[in-house]
Design a protein around this motif. Structure first.
Motif, PDB file in Angstrom:
ATOM      1  N   GLY A 166      66.959 -13.542 -82.072  1.00  0.00           N
ATOM      2  CA  GLY A 166      65.619 -13.571 -81.494  1.00  0.00           C
ATOM      3  C   GLY A 166      65.706 -13.725 -80.010  1.00  0.00           C
ATOM      4  O   GLY A 166      66.764 -13.581 -79.399  1.00  0.00           O
ATOM      5  N   GLY A 167      64.545 -14.008 -79.402  1.00  0.00           N
ATOM      6  CA  GLY A 167      64.505 -14.164 -77.958  1.00  0.00           C
ATOM      7  C   GLY A 167      65.360 -15.307 -77.495  1.00  0.00           C
ATOM      8  O   GLY A 167      65.415 -16.358 -78.119  1.00  0.00           O
ATOM      9  N   LYS A 168      66.025 -15.113 -76.361  1.00  0.00           N
ATOM     10  CA  LYS A 168      66.889 -16.155 -75.837  1.00  0.00           C
ATOM     11  C   LYS A 168      66.099 -17.164 -75.028  1.00  0.00           C
ATOM     12  O   LYS A 168      64.936 -16.968 -74.699  1.00  0.00           O
ATOM     13  CB  LYS A 168      67.992 -15.533 -74.979  1.00  0.00           C
ATOM     14  N   ASP A 169      66.755 -18.243 -74.713  1.00  0.00           N
ATOM     15  CA  ASP A 169      66.182 -19.269 -73.857  1.00  0.00           C
ATOM     16  C   ASP A 169      65.948 -18.685 -72.463  1.00  0.00           C
ATOM     17  O   ASP A 169      66.676 -17.798 -72.001  1.00  0.00           O
ATOM     18  CB  ASP A 169      67.173 -20.445 -73.794  1.00  0.00           C
ATOM     19  N   ILE A 170      64.921 -19.196 -71.783  1.00  0.00           N
ATOM     20  CA  ILE A 170      64.642 -18.754 -70.415  1.00  0.00           C
ATOM     21  C   ILE A 170      65.855 -19.001 -69.513  1.00  0.00           C
ATOM     22  O   ILE A 170      66.105 -18.251 -68.564  1.00  0.00           O
ATOM     23  CB  ILE A 170      63.394 -19.461 -69.869  1.00  0.00           C
ATOM     24  N   ALA A 171      66.620 -20.049 -69.815  1.00  0.00           N
ATOM     25  CA  ALA A 171      67.824 -20.339 -69.028  1.00  0.00           C
ATOM     26  C   ALA A 171      68.808 -19.188 -69.071  1.00  0.00           C
ATOM     27  O   ALA A 171      69.516 -18.920 -68.089  1.00  0.00           O
ATOM     28  CB  ALA A 171      68.485 -21.624 -69.532  1.00  0.00           C
ATOM     29  N   ALA A 172      68.889 -18.466 -70.209  1.00  0.00           N
ATOM     30  CA  ALA A 172      69.812 -17.339 -70.314  1.00  0.00           C
ATOM     31  C   ALA A 172      69.419 -16.236 -69.339  1.00  0.00           C
ATOM     32  O   ALA A 172      70.266 -15.645 -68.662  1.00  0.00           O
ATOM     33  CB  ALA A 172      69.829 -16.814 -71.749  1.00  0.00           C
ATOM     34  N   SER A 173      68.122 -15.949 -69.252  1.00  0.00           N
ATOM     35  CA  SER A 173      67.647 -14.927 -68.304  1.00  0.00           C
ATOM     36  C   SER A 173      67.886 -15.364 -66.862  1.00  0.00           C
ATOM     37  O   SER A 173      68.271 -14.561 -66.010  1.00  0.00           O
ATOM     38  CB  SER A 173      66.157 -14.660 -68.531  1.00  0.00           C
ATOM     39  N   PHE A 174      67.666 -16.647 -66.610  1.00  0.00           N
ATOM     40  CA  PHE A 174      67.871 -17.173 -65.259  1.00  0.00           C
ATOM     41  C   PHE A 174      69.330 -17.033 -64.841  1.00  0.00           C
ATOM     42  O   PHE A 174      69.634 -16.584 -63.725  1.00  0.00           O
ATOM     43  CB  PHE A 174      67.437 -18.636 -65.222  1.00  0.00           C
ATOM     44  N   PRO A 219      50.676 -31.749 -85.107  1.00  0.00           N
ATOM     45  CA  PRO A 219      50.924 -30.318 -85.373  1.00  0.00           C
ATOM     46  C   PRO A 219      50.490 -29.397 -84.234  1.00  0.00           C
ATOM     47  O   PRO A 219      51.294 -28.555 -83.797  1.00  0.00           O
ATOM     48  CB  PRO A 219      50.131 -30.072 -86.672  1.00  0.00           C
ATOM     49  N   PRO A 220      49.248 -29.511 -83.711  1.00  0.00           N
ATOM     50  CA  PRO A 220      48.918 -28.626 -82.577  1.00  0.00           C
ATOM     51  C   PRO A 220      49.747 -28.900 -81.336  1.00  0.00           C
ATOM     52  O   PRO A 220      50.026 -27.980 -80.555  1.00  0.00           O
ATOM     53  CB  PRO A 220      47.428 -28.909 -82.321  1.00  0.00           C
ATOM     54  N   LEU A 221      50.172 -30.160 -81.138  1.00  0.00           N
ATOM     55  CA  LEU A 221      50.992 -30.475 -79.968  1.00  0.00           C
ATOM     56  C   LEU A 221      52.325 -29.741 -80.006  1.00  0.00           C
ATOM     57  O   LEU A 221      52.839 -29.328 -78.957  1.00  0.00           O
ATOM     58  CB  LEU A 221      51.226 -31.989 -79.872  1.00  0.00           C
ATOM     59  N   ALA A 222      52.907 -29.595 -81.200  1.00  0.00           N
ATOM     60  CA  ALA A 222      54.187 -28.888 -81.299  1.00  0.00           C
ATOM     61  C   ALA A 222      54.052 -27.478 -80.741  1.00  0.00           C
ATOM     62  O   ALA A 222      54.908 -27.005 -79.977  1.00  0.00           O
ATOM     63  CB  ALA A 222      54.669 -28.858 -82.755  1.00  0.00           C
ATOM     64  N   TRP A 223      52.976 -26.781 -81.095  1.00  0.00           N
ATOM     65  CA  TRP A 223      52.747 -25.424 -80.597  1.00  0.00           C
ATOM     66  C   TRP A 223      52.459 -25.439 -79.104  1.00  0.00           C
ATOM     67  O   TRP A 223      52.990 -24.624 -78.346  1.00  0.00           O
ATOM     68  CB  TRP A 223      51.583 -24.783 -81.367  1.00  0.00           C
ATOM     69  N   LEU A 224      51.608 -26.370 -78.659  1.00  0.00           N
ATOM     70  CA  LEU A 224      51.228 -26.434 -77.252  1.00  0.00           C
ATOM     71  C   LEU A 224      52.424 -26.732 -76.358  1.00  0.00           C
ATOM     72  O   LEU A 224      52.555 -26.166 -75.263  1.00  0.00           O
ATOM     73  CB  LEU A 224      50.147 -27.497 -77.049  1.00  0.00           C
ATOM     74  N   TRP A 237      57.144 -19.205 -79.509  1.00  0.00           N
ATOM     75  CA  TRP A 237      57.021 -19.888 -80.804  1.00  0.00           C
ATOM     76  C   TRP A 237      57.788 -19.104 -81.857  1.00  0.00           C
ATOM     77  O   TRP A 237      57.646 -17.886 -81.980  1.00  0.00           O
ATOM     78  CB  TRP A 237      55.554 -20.016 -81.199  1.00  0.00           C
ATOM     79  N   ARG A 238      58.624 -19.804 -82.637  1.00  0.00           N
ATOM     80  CA  ARG A 238      59.444 -19.170 -83.666  1.00  0.00           C
ATOM     81  C   ARG A 238      59.093 -19.756 -85.032  1.00  0.00           C
ATOM     82  O   ARG A 238      59.359 -20.927 -85.309  1.00  0.00           O
ATOM     83  CB  ARG A 238      60.919 -19.395 -83.358  1.00  0.00           C
ATOM     84  N   THR A 286      61.657 -24.174 -80.410  1.00  0.00           N
ATOM     85  CA  THR A 286      60.591 -24.460 -81.371  1.00  0.00           C
ATOM     86  C   THR A 286      61.012 -25.526 -82.361  1.00  0.00           C
ATOM     87  O   THR A 286      60.209 -26.406 -82.708  1.00  0.00           O
ATOM     88  CB  THR A 286      60.190 -23.171 -82.121  1.00  0.00           C
ATOM     89  N   LYS A 287      62.251 -25.490 -82.828  1.00  0.00           N
ATOM     90  CA  LYS A 287      62.686 -26.511 -83.781  1.00  0.00           C
ATOM     91  C   LYS A 287      62.675 -27.889 -83.147  1.00  0.00           C
ATOM     92  O   LYS A 287      62.334 -28.885 -83.799  1.00  0.00           O
ATOM     93  CB  LYS A 287      64.085 -26.195 -84.337  1.00  0.00           C
ATOM     94  N   ARG A 288      63.061 -27.994 -81.865  1.00  0.00           N
ATOM     95  CA  ARG A 288      63.036 -29.299 -81.203  1.00  0.00           C
ATOM     96  C   ARG A 288      61.613 -29.857 -81.174  1.00  0.00           C
ATOM     97  O   ARG A 288      61.381 -31.036 -81.469  1.00  0.00           O
ATOM     98  CB  ARG A 288      63.575 -29.189 -79.772  1.00  0.00           C
ATOM     99  N   LYS A 289      60.640 -29.006 -80.808  1.00  0.00           N
ATOM    100  CA  LYS A 289      59.259 -29.469 -80.731  1.00  0.00           C
ATOM    101  C   LYS A 289      58.703 -29.795 -82.115  1.00  0.00           C
ATOM    102  O   LYS A 289      57.949 -30.768 -82.285  1.00  0.00           O
ATOM    103  CB  LYS A 289      58.386 -28.408 -80.047  1.00  0.00           C
ATOM    104  N   CYS A 290      59.064 -28.989 -83.123  1.00  0.00           N
ATOM    105  CA  CYS A 290      58.600 -29.256 -84.490  1.00  0.00           C
ATOM    106  C   CYS A 290      59.227 -30.524 -85.053  1.00  0.00           C
ATOM    107  O   CYS A 290      58.565 -31.292 -85.757  1.00  0.00           O
ATOM    108  CB  CYS A 290      58.908 -28.065 -85.390  1.00  0.00           C
ATOM    109  N   THR A 291      60.500 -30.744 -84.747  1.00  0.00           N
ATOM    110  CA  THR A 291      61.152 -31.980 -85.200  1.00  0.00           C
ATOM    111  C   THR A 291      60.494 -33.188 -84.551  1.00  0.00           C
ATOM    112  O   THR A 291      60.280 -34.223 -85.204  1.00  0.00           O
ATOM    113  CB  THR A 291      62.658 -31.941 -84.867  1.00  0.00           C
TER     114      THR A 291
END
Length: 568
Positions: free
Chosen positions: A36-44, A125-130, A285-286, A422-427
């Motif tokens: 999937g999409g990489k971390d923004i750090a990879a593009s940087f 739950p909404p905070l994880a997405w936000l 979001w994944r 996404t997993k970090r925020k969901c956890t």
């Protein structure tokens, strides 16, 4: 990579340039669901270093770390101090006539303590997405602004309904702070640095109990047409509103967007995080990360641990001053005797973190920190409320005050064993749902009708401290199993089973690992000694040892990245 034998030291663990991992197809994920999409750090890094791993000199790493500590940490400390103050205002107000003036009866005061955490539960739950999708510093600053407004509005509440409504909104807006701060800690500091930094901002609760008590003592002596508790609500609310603008102005959303770092220093700040294997930020979001979070047993171990400590925390934070008042002290003595509680809390929080950093394990420290509160609960349960026993009762109360050192260690333990944005925020959401439920239940186990003994609350707290020790043992065993499983997966992929991971090592030990690596193939025994326990399975001394970190910024989860090393 076959010729590479180990990761380098803390500040020199990245060799420039490095070839791509020969075992990894370009852009592929591991184990399915990892692509999937990489971390923004990879593009940087791809833009600024042509995708090559760079060398980070010790002096440069230390200099950038000092800059981060100087700019980011004070903002976090202040916000968390204000959050602690704002949550504690209810307990302070209770000894200045709030209960009588507003006609609170039965368990209504308990519900004022619980409704904050009920609101935080609803928000997770909404905070994880936000927190995945929005700029984290700007979002958190706005939430700080509105919680300050909510607190100031409590001064206008004159009955249970008004207090309940304002406390609910206080919980809604405060809900983002701890999850945001865990995410911010993950994106700015290395794994070995995170435990102590987390303890610093969480220890502001202890500072709150110390200086908040002194400030409240002074505010309580102000002569005014307003009641003392109204002055308390307005004073702390206005300060919180003012500081939200400071946070908005000076807190960057990520290392890549930090104005206080030069372009070269931004590269260093990102490269320092490579060995975390956790990524930085993706703003994507994944759904597969969400699914993995819900199916990962680790998530529910963290939930159970935080739930178990939050029931005692919620009860004592709401009823602590009232418990001390039952020892036979007046309202001002009660506030002053809460100051040592804050000092013990501060020492336990920071001291526990330094010990965990020293031994590179959090589980044993969490279990050890359960022992003083167990003793304190027993003392408060068996000692009579006589004037002659005041000293012993206070000693028992201060033993209980060790418990806050447990919570930040659980935060760190969970965050350092989770990867993928996404997993970090969901956890984090799972953690704080557990914490919120525990904090809702905690105050309800203490009722004014059970004063002065509060037997039900103390018995339940005692049982939960024992449960935490059992959960620590189970969680540690599972993490060891995951490390062994990752080692087998690496072998199946044609890689070495051995991963030399220096992410939890102090600089001198990391340097020793690097020196061993420079000895080449003959350093195999030394390499195995520096590998994380559970990573070594049937590896001959002269086998090549995999250099981790090539997949650090691919936004892979901890279970999908076979190079991820779980820590105990």
């Amino acid at each position: 990579m076959g010729a590479s034998t180990a990761a380098a030291a803390e500040e020199a663990e990245h060799v420039s340039p490095a070839p791509a991992n020969p075992h990894q197809p370009s852009g592929s994920g591991s184990g399915g669901g990892g692509a999937g999409g990489k971390d923004i750090a990879a593009s940087f890094l791809a833009k600024n270093t042509a995708g090559q791993r760079i060398s980070v000199a010790p002096a440069d790493s230390a200099r950038v770390l000092r800059r981060i500590d100087t700019v980011i940490l004070p903002i976090m400390l202040t916000v968390y101090f204000l959050q602690g103050l704002d949550k504690a205002t209810l307990a302070y107000a209770s000894v200045f006539g709030l209960i009588d003036d507003t006609g609170l009866a039965g368990d209504q005061y308990s519900w004022l303590g619980s409704v904050v955490y009920l609101a935080q539960l609803i928000m997770q739950p909404p905070l994880a997405w936000l927190l995945v999708r929005l700029p984290i510093a700007k979002f958190t600053s706005v939430m700080v602004l509105f919680w300050g407004v909510s607190l100031a509005c409590m001064a206008a509440a004159h009955n249970f309904g008004g207090l309940l409504a304002t406390r609910f909104f206080l919980g809604v807006f405060e809900a983002s702070v701890a999850p945001s701060f865990i995410a911010i800690t993950q994106m700015w500091w290395r794994r070995r640095e995170q435990t102590v930094r987390t303890s610093y901002w969480y220890a502001m609760n202890g500072i709150t109990n110390m200086f908040g008590s002194l400030i409240t003592y002074g505010l309580g002596h102000i002569s005014s047409q307003l009641r003392s508790y109204q002055i308390i609500f307005m004073f702390f609310g206005v300060i919180t509103v003012a500081f939200s603008f400071v946070m908005l102005a000076f807190m960057p959303d990520s290392p890549i967007e930090a104005k206080f770092l030069s372009e070269d220093d931004k590269i260093i700040a990102v490269e320092r995080l490579r060995m975390n294997q956790m990524g930085v930020i993706s703003r994507e979001w994944r759904n597969d990360h969400l699914k993995e979070t819900l199916l990962d047993p680790k998530s529910w171990f963290w939930f159970a641990l935080l739930f178990s400590i939050s029931i005692p925390s919620g009860g004592i934070s709401t009823f602590g001053p009232l418990i001390v008042k039952t020892f036979g002290f007046d309202q001002f003595q009660t506030i002053l005797f809460n100051i040592p509680f804050g000092f013990v809390q501060l020492v336990a929080t920071v001291g526990g973190a330094f010990l965990a950093q020293k031994i590179k394990m959090k589980g044993p420290v969490i279990a050890a920190l359960c022992l003083p509160p167990i003793a304190g609960c027993v003392m408060l349960m068996v000692l009579p409320r006589d004037a002659s026993d005041r000293g012993a009762l206070l000693a028992g109360y201060y033993l209980i005050s060790v418990y806050p050192g447990i919570t930040p260690l659980i935060y760190s333990w969970a965050s350092q064993n989770t990867a993928g944005d996404t997993k970090r925020k969901c956890t984090n959401a799972v953690l704080f749902i557990g914490q919120s439920i525990g904090n809702v239940i905690g105050p309800l186990l203490y009722t004014q009708t059970e004063a002065p003994g509060y037997a039900r609350g103390l018995r339940s707290n005692l049982a939960l401290y024992v449960a935490i020790i059992v959960l620590v043992v189970i969680t540690t065993m599972y993490l060891k199993f995951l490390n062994a499983s990752h080692a087998k997966k690496r072998v199946a992929m044609g890689k070495s089973a051995v991963i030399v991971d220096t992410s939890m090592d102090p600089p001198e030990e990391a340097a020793a690992a690097a020196a061993a690596a420079q000895q080449g193939q003959g350093g195999g025994d030394e390499e195995v000694r520096h590998a994380e326990e559970g990573d070594v399975t049937d590896t001959a001394p002269n086998d090549a040892v995999e250099r981790p970190g090539e997949r650090a910024f691919e936004n892979l989860t901890d279970l999908n990245n076979e190079e991820f090393v779980f820590v105990y």
